[in-house]
Every structure is written in structure tokens, then in C-alpha cells.
Design an enzyme around this catalytic site. Structure first.
Site, mmCIF file in Angstrom:
data_model
loop_
_atom_site.group_PDB
_atom_site.id
_atom_site.type_symbol
_atom_site.label_atom_id
_atom_site.label_comp_id
_atom_site.label_asym_id
_atom_site.label_seq_id
_atom_site.Cartn_x
_atom_site.Cartn_y
_atom_site.Cartn_z
ATOM 1 N N HIS A 124 8.859 8.142 -22.672
ATOM 2 C CA HIS A 124 10.198 8.423 -22.137
ATOM 3 C C HIS A 124 11.256 7.967 -23.117
ATOM 4 O O HIS A 124 11.042 7.033 -23.882
ATOM 5 C CB HIS A 124 10.403 7.716 -20.792
ATOM 6 N N HIS A 131 15.039 6.294 -23.494
ATOM 7 C CA HIS A 131 16.140 5.563 -22.877
ATOM 8 C C HIS A 131 17.427 6.129 -23.468
ATOM 9 O O HIS A 131 17.547 6.222 -24.702
ATOM 10 C CB HIS A 131 16.098 4.075 -23.245
#
Ligand code: AMP
Length: 143
Positions: free
Chosen positions: A98, A100
Site C-alpha cells: 500500500h 501512504h
């Protein structure tokens, strides 16, 4: 491997969702580095940067760019950090790749300044050659 992010994708646990498409979901980090800190998560759970499908990674980066633009518009932030932690040594806690997207404000000190080290004489050249060779090998293997 099932992760907390897969549970969010399936709607089994709540999240403050800011974007959703066929391949991606983006929601507020539960412990934000800065208010408005968003995680951009692929629905398919690749464990880290090394494993994630290249086309999906490209899509994720484009979604992250849109989120950064939205943070500027909605939060009037002055800058953005776009980070993917990959591996425990890099601080990864959830092994579901993922990005940020962290909104930044002048002087907010939200992230520590990065360490700055130095090369010994000739060391940078040696490291660059080994990396160039590895990149060449990976590209010739189609990776
Ligand atoms: P990383 O260290 O890069 O793996 O980042 C994982 C991030 O996920 C951390 O910043 C956590 O605060 C965040 N996080 C963990 N659980 C949740 C959750 N249920 N909802 C939103 N963010 C979460």
C-alpha cells in the site's frame, strides 16, 4: 494471506473510505502521521513492493496522485509524502502492499528528517555498477 486491509475491502471492518474502484480502495489511516493521511490499497493482496503486479502498481500510483491533489484542495496542505514501506526493515507492518499519502504543512515536523550518510572514496561507483548490473539482469529477464 488475509490482512486487515482485505477485511476492509470486503466491508467486514469499518474504514473512512475516500475512494473506491474495481482494483483499489483508499481510506484514512487509523493512526495518522498527519490528519488526512490516506492509505491507497490494491484490492488484490500482494505482500509488498517486490511482489505487486506492475500494472496494478502503476494504477495505484495514479490513484495516489489524485489523493494528493484532493488533499491540497480539501485540506490546503503545502506538500505530500508518498511512501511505500516494503519489508520489516523498512517499517512495513501490514503485508498487503500500500501507499501512504501524507499531507504536509510547513514546519509540521510530522516525519523525522531522513538520515544522511556518506560514501567512502570509490564506494558510490562500486555500488552504482552493482545496481546497474542488477537492473540490466532484471530487465533482460523481463522483470
Ligand atoms: P505499514 O507500516 O506501511 O505496513 O503501514 C500500515 C498502516 O496501516 C499503519 O500506518 C496503521 O496505522 C494502518 N492501519 C492499521 N490498521 C488499520 C485499520 N483498521 N484502518 C486504517 N488503517 C490501519
Amino acid at each position: 494471506m488475509d490482512t486487515v486491509f482485505s477485511k476492509i475491502v470486503r466491508g467486514e471492518i469499518p474504514a473512512d473510505i475516500v475512494y473506491d474502484d474495481a482494483a483499489t480502495i483508499a481510506f484514512l489511516d487509523i493512526n495518522p502521521t498527519q490528519k488526512g493521511h490516506v492509505l491507497v490499497v490494491p484490492k488484490e493482496p500482494y505482500p509488498n513492493l517486490l511482489e505487486i503486479d506492475a500494472d496494478l502498481l502503476g494504477h495505484l500510483a495514479v490513484v495516489a496522485q489524485t489523493i494528493a491533489r484532493a488533499q491540497v484542495e480539501a485540506l490546503q496542505c503545502a506538500g505530500t509524502n508518498l511512501i511505500m514501506n516494503s519489508g520489516t526493515a523498512a517499517g512495513q507492518e501490514i503485508f498487503h502492499a500500500h501507499f501512504h499519502v501524507i499531507p504536509r504543512f510547513e514546519g509540521d515536523n510530522a516525519l523525522l528528517p531522513p538520515n544522511k550518510t556518506e560514501y567512502a572514496e570509490g564506494e558510490a561507483g562500486t555500488i552504482a555498477v552493482s545496481l546497474r548490473t542488477a537492473v540490466g539482469n532484471l530487465l533482460s529477464n523481463g522483470s
